[in-house]
Design a protein around this motif. Structure first.
Motif, PDB file in Angstrom:
ATOM      1  N   VAL A 284       0.869  -1.186   0.000  1.00  0.00           N
ATOM      2  CA  VAL A 284       0.000   0.000   0.000  1.00  0.00           C
ATOM      3  C   VAL A 284       0.901   1.230   0.000  1.00  0.00           C
ATOM      4  CG1 VAL A 284      -1.907  -1.168   1.164  1.00  0.00           C
ATOM      5  CG2 VAL A 284      -0.106  -0.102   2.534  1.00  0.00           C
ATOM      6  N   PRO A 285       0.343   2.419  -0.259  1.00  0.00           N
ATOM      7  CA  PRO A 285       1.189   3.624  -0.230  1.00  0.00           C
ATOM      8  C   PRO A 285       1.896   3.772   1.111  1.00  0.00           C
ATOM      9  CG  PRO A 285      -0.933   4.128  -1.189  1.00  0.00           C
ATOM     10  CD  PRO A 285      -1.021   2.725  -0.693  1.00  0.00           C
ATOM     11  N   GLU A 286       3.065   4.427   1.059  1.00  0.00           N
ATOM     12  CA  GLU A 286       3.877   4.592   2.260  1.00  0.00           C
ATOM     13  C   GLU A 286       3.037   5.211   3.379  1.00  0.00           C
ATOM     14  OE1 GLU A 286       7.240   7.032   1.580  1.00  0.00           O
ATOM     15  OE2 GLU A 286       8.314   6.329   3.353  1.00  0.00           O
ATOM     16  N   GLY A 287       3.131   4.668   4.553  1.00  0.00           N
ATOM     17  CA  GLY A 287       2.413   5.223   5.698  1.00  0.00           C
ATOM     18  C   GLY A 287       1.045   4.622   5.911  1.00  0.00           C
ATOM     19  N   ALA A 288       0.492   3.941   4.875  1.00  0.00           N
ATOM     20  CA  ALA A 288      -0.851   3.392   4.999  1.00  0.00           C
ATOM     21  C   ALA A 288      -0.850   1.990   5.571  1.00  0.00           C
ATOM     22  CB  ALA A 288      -1.548   3.400   3.635  1.00  0.00           C
ATOM     23  N   GLY A 289       0.336   1.352   5.651  1.00  0.00           N
ATOM     24  CA  GLY A 289       0.406  -0.018   6.153  1.00  0.00           C
ATOM     25  C   GLY A 289       0.855  -0.058   7.593  1.00  0.00           C
ATOM     26  N   THR A 290       1.141  -1.282   8.056  1.00  0.00           N
ATOM     27  CA  THR A 290       1.597  -1.443   9.429  1.00  0.00           C
ATOM     28  C   THR A 290       3.043  -0.980   9.576  1.00  0.00           C
ATOM     29  OG1 THR A 290       0.213  -3.409   9.433  1.00  0.00           O
ATOM     30  CG2 THR A 290       1.610  -3.070  11.355  1.00  0.00           C
ATOM     31  N   LEU A 291       3.849  -1.265   8.539  1.00  0.00           N
ATOM     32  CA  LEU A 291       5.210  -0.732   8.534  1.00  0.00           C
ATOM     33  C   LEU A 291       5.607  -0.398   7.106  1.00  0.00           C
ATOM     34  CD1 LEU A 291       7.866  -3.536   9.088  1.00  0.00           C
ATOM     35  CD2 LEU A 291       5.514  -3.980   8.417  1.00  0.00           C
ATOM     36  N   ASP A 292       6.676   0.394   6.954  1.00  0.00           N
ATOM     37  CA  ASP A 292       7.119   0.847   5.644  1.00  0.00           C
ATOM     38  C   ASP A 292       8.402   0.138   5.249  1.00  0.00           C
ATOM     39  OD1 ASP A 292       5.008   2.577   5.372  1.00  0.00           O
ATOM     40  OD2 ASP A 292       6.065   4.215   6.404  1.00  0.00           O
ATOM     41  N   GLY A 293       8.617   0.056   3.905  1.00  0.00           N
ATOM     42  CA  GLY A 293       9.839  -0.560   3.426  1.00  0.00           C
ATOM     43  C   GLY A 293      10.171  -0.083   2.030  1.00  0.00           C
ATOM     44  N   VAL A 294      11.290  -0.625   1.486  1.00  0.00           N
ATOM     45  CA  VAL A 294      11.749  -0.249   0.159  1.00  0.00           C
ATOM     46  C   VAL A 294      11.824  -1.505  -0.706  1.00  0.00           C
ATOM     47  CG1 VAL A 294      13.586   0.864  -1.164  1.00  0.00           C
ATOM     48  CG2 VAL A 294      13.158   1.559   1.207  1.00  0.00           C
ATOM     49  N   VAL A 295      11.291  -1.413  -1.925  1.00  0.00           N
ATOM     50  CA  VAL A 295      11.369  -2.551  -2.850  1.00  0.00           C
ATOM     51  C   VAL A 295      12.822  -2.694  -3.298  1.00  0.00           C
ATOM     52  CG1 VAL A 295      10.586  -3.513  -5.036  1.00  0.00           C
ATOM     53  CG2 VAL A 295       9.011  -2.167  -3.625  1.00  0.00           C
ATOM     54  N   THR A 296      13.418  -3.873  -3.096  1.00  0.00           N
ATOM     55  CA  THR A 296      14.833  -4.062  -3.444  1.00  0.00           C
ATOM     56  C   THR A 296      15.023  -4.933  -4.671  1.00  0.00           C
ATOM     57  OG1 THR A 296      14.942  -5.922  -1.922  1.00  0.00           O
ATOM     58  CG2 THR A 296      15.636  -3.783  -1.074  1.00  0.00           C
ATOM     59  N   SER A 297      14.024  -5.737  -5.027  1.00  0.00           N
ATOM     60  CA  SER A 297      14.172  -6.495  -6.273  1.00  0.00           C
ATOM     61  C   SER A 297      12.797  -6.785  -6.856  1.00  0.00           C
ATOM     62  CB  SER A 297      14.941  -7.795  -6.032  1.00  0.00           C
ATOM     63  OG  SER A 297      14.068  -8.821  -5.649  1.00  0.00           O
ATOM     64  N   LEU A 298      12.780  -7.023  -8.151  1.00  0.00           N
ATOM     65  CA  LEU A 298      11.521  -7.213  -8.855  1.00  0.00           C
ATOM     66  C   LEU A 298      11.755  -8.240  -9.954  1.00  0.00           C
ATOM     67  CD1 LEU A 298       8.582  -6.210  -9.661  1.00  0.00           C
ATOM     68  CD2 LEU A 298       9.731  -4.613 -11.180  1.00  0.00           C
ATOM     69  N   ILE A 299      10.987  -9.333  -9.942  1.00  0.00           N
ATOM     70  CA  ILE A 299      11.114 -10.356 -10.983  1.00  0.00           C
ATOM     71  C   ILE A 299       9.723 -10.643 -11.536  1.00  0.00           C
ATOM     72  CG2 ILE A 299      11.772 -12.747 -11.476  1.00  0.00           C
ATOM     73  CD1 ILE A 299      13.629 -12.521  -8.976  1.00  0.00           C
ATOM     74  N   PHE A 300       9.622 -10.702 -12.862  1.00  0.00           N
ATOM     75  CA  PHE A 300       8.355 -11.057 -13.501  1.00  0.00           C
ATOM     76  C   PHE A 300       8.243 -12.570 -13.570  1.00  0.00           C
ATOM     77  CE2 PHE A 300       5.959 -11.802 -17.547  1.00  0.00           C
ATOM     78  CZ  PHE A 300       4.717 -11.470 -17.023  1.00  0.00           C
ATOM     79  N   LYS A 301       7.191 -13.139 -12.991  1.00  0.00           N
ATOM     80  CA  LYS A 301       7.070 -14.604 -12.920  1.00  0.00           C
ATOM     81  C   LYS A 301       5.979 -15.139 -13.828  1.00  0.00           C
ATOM     82  CE  LYS A 301       9.728 -16.224  -9.483  1.00  0.00           C
ATOM     83  NZ  LYS A 301      10.602 -17.410  -9.599  1.00  0.00           N
ATOM     84  N   GLY A 302       5.397 -14.304 -14.686  1.00  0.00           N
ATOM     85  CA  GLY A 302       4.323 -14.767 -15.538  1.00  0.00           C
ATOM     86  C   GLY A 302       2.978 -14.374 -14.957  1.00  0.00           C
ATOM     87  N   VAL A 303       2.505 -15.189 -13.977  1.00  0.00           N
ATOM     88  CA  VAL A 303       1.203 -14.893 -13.378  1.00  0.00           C
ATOM     89  C   VAL A 303       1.284 -13.653 -12.490  1.00  0.00           C
ATOM     90  CG1 VAL A 303      -0.663 -15.822 -11.953  1.00  0.00           C
ATOM     91  CG2 VAL A 303       0.678 -17.353 -13.409  1.00  0.00           C
ATOM     92  N   HIS A 304       2.420 -13.467 -11.848  1.00  0.00           N
ATOM     93  CA  HIS A 304       2.533 -12.363 -10.891  1.00  0.00           C
ATOM     94  C   HIS A 304       3.957 -11.806 -10.893  1.00  0.00           C
ATOM     95  CE1 HIS A 304       4.802 -15.033  -8.276  1.00  0.00           C
ATOM     96  NE2 HIS A 304       3.894 -15.950  -8.528  1.00  0.00           N
ATOM     97  N   TYR A 305       4.123 -10.721 -10.161  1.00  0.00           N
ATOM     98  CA  TYR A 305       5.466 -10.192  -9.930  1.00  0.00           C
ATOM     99  C   TYR A 305       5.953 -10.683  -8.586  1.00  0.00           C
ATOM    100  CZ  TYR A 305       4.527  -6.942 -13.736  1.00  0.00           C
ATOM    101  OH  TYR A 305       4.239  -6.408 -14.944  1.00  0.00           O
ATOM    102  N   GLU A 306       7.243 -11.017  -8.533  1.00  0.00           N
ATOM    103  CA  GLU A 306       7.823 -11.381  -7.247  1.00  0.00           C
ATOM    104  C   GLU A 306       8.724 -10.241  -6.796  1.00  0.00           C
ATOM    105  OE1 GLU A 306       9.409 -15.461  -6.546  1.00  0.00           O
ATOM    106  OE2 GLU A 306      11.255 -14.402  -6.059  1.00  0.00           O
ATOM    107  N   MET A 307       8.415  -9.663  -5.634  1.00  0.00           N
ATOM    108  CA  MET A 307       9.177  -8.507  -5.150  1.00  0.00           C
ATOM    109  C   MET A 307       9.755  -8.816  -3.797  1.00  0.00           C
ATOM    110  SD  MET A 307       6.512  -5.602  -6.343  1.00  0.00           S
ATOM    111  CE  MET A 307       5.157  -6.726  -6.251  1.00  0.00           C
ATOM    112  N   GLU A 308      10.914  -8.248  -3.547  1.00  0.00           N
ATOM    113  CA  GLU A 308      11.446  -8.304  -2.196  1.00  0.00           C
ATOM    114  C   GLU A 308      11.409  -6.907  -1.619  1.00  0.00           C
ATOM    115  OE1 GLU A 308      15.240 -10.200  -1.948  1.00  0.00           O
ATOM    116  OE2 GLU A 308      14.420 -12.137  -2.586  1.00  0.00           O
ATOM    117  N   VAL A 309      10.852  -6.798  -0.435  1.00  0.00           N
ATOM    118  CA  VAL A 309      10.732  -5.495   0.224  1.00  0.00           C
ATOM    119  C   VAL A 309      11.546  -5.538   1.498  1.00  0.00           C
ATOM    120  CG1 VAL A 309       9.140  -3.853   1.289  1.00  0.00           C
ATOM    121  CG2 VAL A 309       8.415  -5.181  -0.720  1.00  0.00           C
TER     122      VAL A 309
END
Lengths: 358, 271
Positions: A284-309
Motif C-alpha cells: 500500500v502507499p507509504e504510511g498506509a500499512g503497518t510498517l514501511d519498506g523499500v522494494v529491493t528487487s523485482l522479478i516477472f514470474k508470468g502470473v505475478h510479480y515477485e518482489m522483495e521489500v
C-alpha cells in the motif's frame, strides 16, 4: 469412521546408526489419494517400501484390512507398486509386461487378453501390445508400469516418485491422468513425492514427513493455509517465516510492529513463529500499512510479480499482480486471517504429530 | 579430426594385418594346397581319418561338458557375488582372479602334481585310509583342467549382466505375485542371457582348441584335435595341420552362429 485399509503402527526402521523412521503411526481408508511428501531422506520411500514388503521394519506392525502383513513377502500382498524409473521387464513386450501378474495367477488366456487391452486403453496406449519397452518414451513407459500394476486390481496402488524422470509438461499431464485413473478405478493411491506442487494438485490427504517423523497430516488446503510448524510452511510453497512475540489473543508483534491476527490461546508475550504467504502481503502507499519498506528487487514470474521489500531490517517476499518498481517506498499490510501463528519447535527434530484426521 | 582418427588407428590396423590377417591367410593357403602347392581339399579331408575324427568328437564332447560344468558353477557364484556389497564382492572377485595372475602352464602343471598317482591328493587319501583315485591321464582330468582354467571367463560376463539388473525390476516381479523361483526363471535368467551366451563362447572356444591341458593332464595318451594339429605342425606337415585347423575354425564359427541366433531370440520372449 470408515475401516482402516492400511495401518502402520509404531514403525521404526534403522540403517546402521541412521534412524530412518522413528515410531511412525499412520493409517488411511479406501478410495483416497494419499501423498507422502518430504525432502529426500525423510523416510517417505522407506515407508512405501515397508507397505510393499520390500523392507521389513525393525519394530512395529503393518496391517492391511485388519490383518497383520508385517512379515508377508511382497508376492503375497494384495497391493501393487509403480516403481521409480518404471522397472519394466525389458525382455518382454508391452503386453507380456502387463500380463505378467495375471499369468502368475494362472488366469485364462482370454481373460488376460481382455484385461491387457482394457489396461492399455485406460492409460491411453491402445495398440501398443507388441512394442518393446525400450522403444517407448519415458512417459509411455510410465503408463505401461501403471497398467502393469492396475490389471491385478489391487486395493492399494503404491507409487514411488513415478513422475520424477519426466519433463515438466508431461509431468503435469500425468498428474491429471493419475487423478482420473484413481477416480475411475476407485482404489487407494499412496503416492511418494518430494514435489510439493504435485502433492497439492493430486492429493486428498498429504502427509508431510521430515527426518523420519510425520510433521503434519491434512488436506492440501490445510497444509498450505495452516502449516503447523516452520518446516511445513517452508516446504510447502514459498513463505515468509519470522520470529515474533504473541502479545495476547489476536495480537502479535513482528519486528516491533503490532499485527492483528485471528489466533488465540498461544499465551501472553510468548515467542512464536509466524508464517505469511507472499501473496497475502498487500503493498500500500507509504504510511498506509503497518510498517514501511523499500522494494529491493523485482522479478516477472508470468502470473505475478515477485518482489522483495526490505522492512524492519528483513526481506519480505511479496507476490502481487501489481508492480512496484525497485526503489519505491511502500507500506506493508497483512490481513489478520493471513497471519498463521505456530509454536516454536522444541528442537531440530520435530515431534511426530498424532494423526487425528478422517 | 577424421584424418587424425584414422592415423590413430594405424598401429592397430598394422597389428591386425601382420598378426591376424596374414597368418589366417597362410593357414587358408596351406590348408587348401598339397605338398606341391596344388589346390586340393585333401588336407581338409584328413579329418575323416578315424583317429582325427575320434579326436574331433572327443574335443567337442569334453569342451561341451566343461562348458556346462562352468555354467552351473559360475551362475550361482555370480548370484552370490551380486548379493554381496561392493567391497566384499570385489574381494571375492580378486580371490577368484588371483590364480589367473599365475602362468597358465604352471597352474596346469600344479594339477598334474596334485592328481598324480603318487601325488598330493592320493597321498592324503591313502593316509586317511581311502582308496586312491586314478584321475590323471583320463578325460576327467582334462575336464577338471578346462573347468579350472576357464571358469573365470564364465563368471565375469554373467556377473556383469547380473549387477546391471535393477533391483526394482526384481522387486516388480515379486510385487506382481511371482515367488523367488518364478522371479528367477521369468526375469533374472532371461535378462542375464547375454552374459550366459558370451560366457559359453568364452569357455567353449578355448576348450575346443586347447592342446596344452590335454597334453599335461592327459599324459599324451588322450588326443584332442588340438593335439593332433600340434603334432602335425611338429612334424612339419603344415598342410594337414592347416587343413584340420580350418575344420576346427568351422566348428567354432558354427557354434558362434548358434549362440548369436539364440541371443537374438532371447531378446524377445522366452516364455
Amino acid at each position: 469412521m470408515a475401516n482402516k485399509l492400511i495401518e502402520l503402527a509404531g514403525i521404526t526402521k534403522r540403517y546402521g546408526d541412521n534412524v530412518v523412521l522413528d515410531d511412525l503411526n499412520l493409517y488411511f481408508n479406501e478410495n483416497k489419494f494419499l501423498t507422502l511428501l518430504g525432502p529426500s531422506g525423510c523416510g517417505k520411500t522407506t515407508t512405501l517400501r515397508i507397505m510393499g514388503g520390500f523392507e521389513t521394519p525393525d519394530s512395529g506392525h503393518v496391517f492391511f484390512d485388519g490383518k497383520d502383513i508385517t512379515n508377508l513377502p511382497p508376492n503375497k500382498r494384495e497391493l501393487n507398486t509403480v516403481f521409480q524409473k518404471y522397472a519394466l521387464f525389458t525382455h518382454m513386450t508391452v503386453a507380456e509386461n502387463i500380463a505378467f501378474g495375471l499369468k502368475i495367477k494362472k488366469k485364462s488366456g482370454n481373460y488376460i487378453k481382455d484385461k491387457v487391452k482394457y489396461a492399455l486403453k485406460l492409460v491411453n496406449l491402445d495398440g501398443f501390445e507388441n512394442r518393446m519397452p525400450d522403444s517407448l518414451s519415458g512417459g509411455q513407459q510410465q503408463r505401461i508400469a501403471i497398467a502393469r500394476a492396475i490389471v491385478n486390481e489391487p486395493k492399494v496402488l503404491l507409487l514411488d516418485e513415478p513422475l520424477g524422470a519426466l519433463d515438466l509438461k508431461l509431468r503435469q499431464d500425468m498428474q491429471y491422468e493419475l487423478i482420473r485413473l484413481k477416480n475411475e478405478l476407485g482404489i487407494t493411491f499412496v503416492y511418494v513425492t518430494h514435489d510439493q506442487e504435485e502433492a497439492l494438485t493430486m492429493s486428498d490427504t498429504i502427509v508431510v514427513m521430515n527426518q523420519g517423523y510425520i510433521q503434519q497430516i491434512g488436506s492440501p488446503e490445510d497444509i498450505y493455509n495452516e502449516p503447523c510448524n516452520a518446516f511445513v510452511a517452508d516446504f510447502i510453497g514459498e513463505s515468509n517465516i519470522f520470529p515474533a512475540t504473541f502479545l495476547e489473543d489476536k495480537l502479535v508483534e513482528i519486528f516491533g510492529h503490532k499485527f492483528e491476527c485471528v489466533d488465540t490461546g498461544f499465551g501472553i508475550n510468548k515467542p512464536v513463529d509466524v508464517v505469511i504467504r507472499p501473496e497475502d502481503i498487500d503493498l500500500v502507499p507509504e504510511g498506509a500499512g503497518t510498517l514501511d519498506g523499500v522494494v529491493t528487487s523485482l522479478i516477472f514470474k508470468g502470473v505475478h510479480y515477485e518482489m522483495e521489500v526490505e522492512a524492519a531490517g528483513r526481506e519480505w517476499l511479496v507476490h502481487s499482480t501489481d508492480l512496484s518498481p525497485v526503489g519505491a517506498r511502500v507500506g506493508i499490510k497483512v490481513d489478520p486471517f493471513d497471519i498463521q501463528i505456530m509454536n516454536k519447535p522444541e528442537s531440530e527434530d520435530e515431534e511426530a504429530v498424532k494423526i487425528d484426521e478422517t | 579430426m577424421k584424418r587424425n582418427g584414422k592415423l590413430l588407428a594405424a598401429p592397430y590396423t598394422l597389428w591386425m594385418v601382420a598378426f591376424i590377417v596374414i597368418p589366417l591367410f597362410f593357414i587358408l593357403f596351406y590348408g587348401f594346397t598339397d605338398n606341391d602347392f596344388n589346390v586340393t581339399l585333401g588336407s581338409i579331408a584328413q579329418i575323416s581319418k578315424p583317429v582325427n575324427l575320434k579326436a574331433l568328437w572327443l574335443s567337442i564332447e569334453l569342451s561341451l561338458i566343461s562348458t556346462v560344468l562352468c555354467l552351473f558353477l559360475a551362475y550361482p557364484l555370480a548370484m552370490i557375488l551380486k548379493g554381496k556389497g561392493r567391497s566384499s564382492s570385489s574381494f571375492i572377485v580378486l580371490i577368484f582372479i588371483l590364480p589367473m595372475w599365475m602362468n597358465f602352464l604352471l597352474r596346469t602343471f600344479a594339477w598334474q602334481t596334485l592328481l598324480d598317482k603318487n601325488g598330493v591328493i592320493n597321498t592324503v587319501l591313502s593316509a586317511v585310509g581311502l582308496p586312491k583315485q586314478n584321475i590323471i591321464n583320463t578325460p576327467s582330468a582334462i575336464i577338471l583342467g578346462m573347468v579350472y582354467n576357464f571358469l573365470p571367463f564364465m563368471v565375469l560376463p554373467i556377473y556383469n549382466v547380473l549387477v546391471k539388473i535393477d533391483d526394482n525390476v526384481l522387486n516388480a516381479a515379486r510385487d506382481l505375485g511371482a515367488n523367488e523361483v518364478q522371479t528367477f526363471v521369468k526375469v533374472t535368467l532371461p535378462l542375464s542371457l547375454p552374459g550366459i551366451i558370451s560366457g559359453i563362447t568364452m569357455v567353449f572356444v578355448p576348450a575346443l582348441t586347447t592342446f596344452v591341458i590335454s597334453d599335461i593332464l592327459g599324459g599324451g595318451k588322450i588326443l584332442l584335435l588340438g593335439n593332433v594339429i600340434e603334432q602335425e605342425f611338429q612334424i612339419m606337415n603344415w598342410h594337414t595341420g592347416s587343413g584340420l585347423s580350418i575344420v576346427l575354425m568351422i566348428f567354432i564359427f558354427v557354434s558362434m552362429l548358434i549362440t548369436a541366433k539364440y541371443d537374438k531370440e532371447g531378446e524377445g520372449s522366452l516364455w
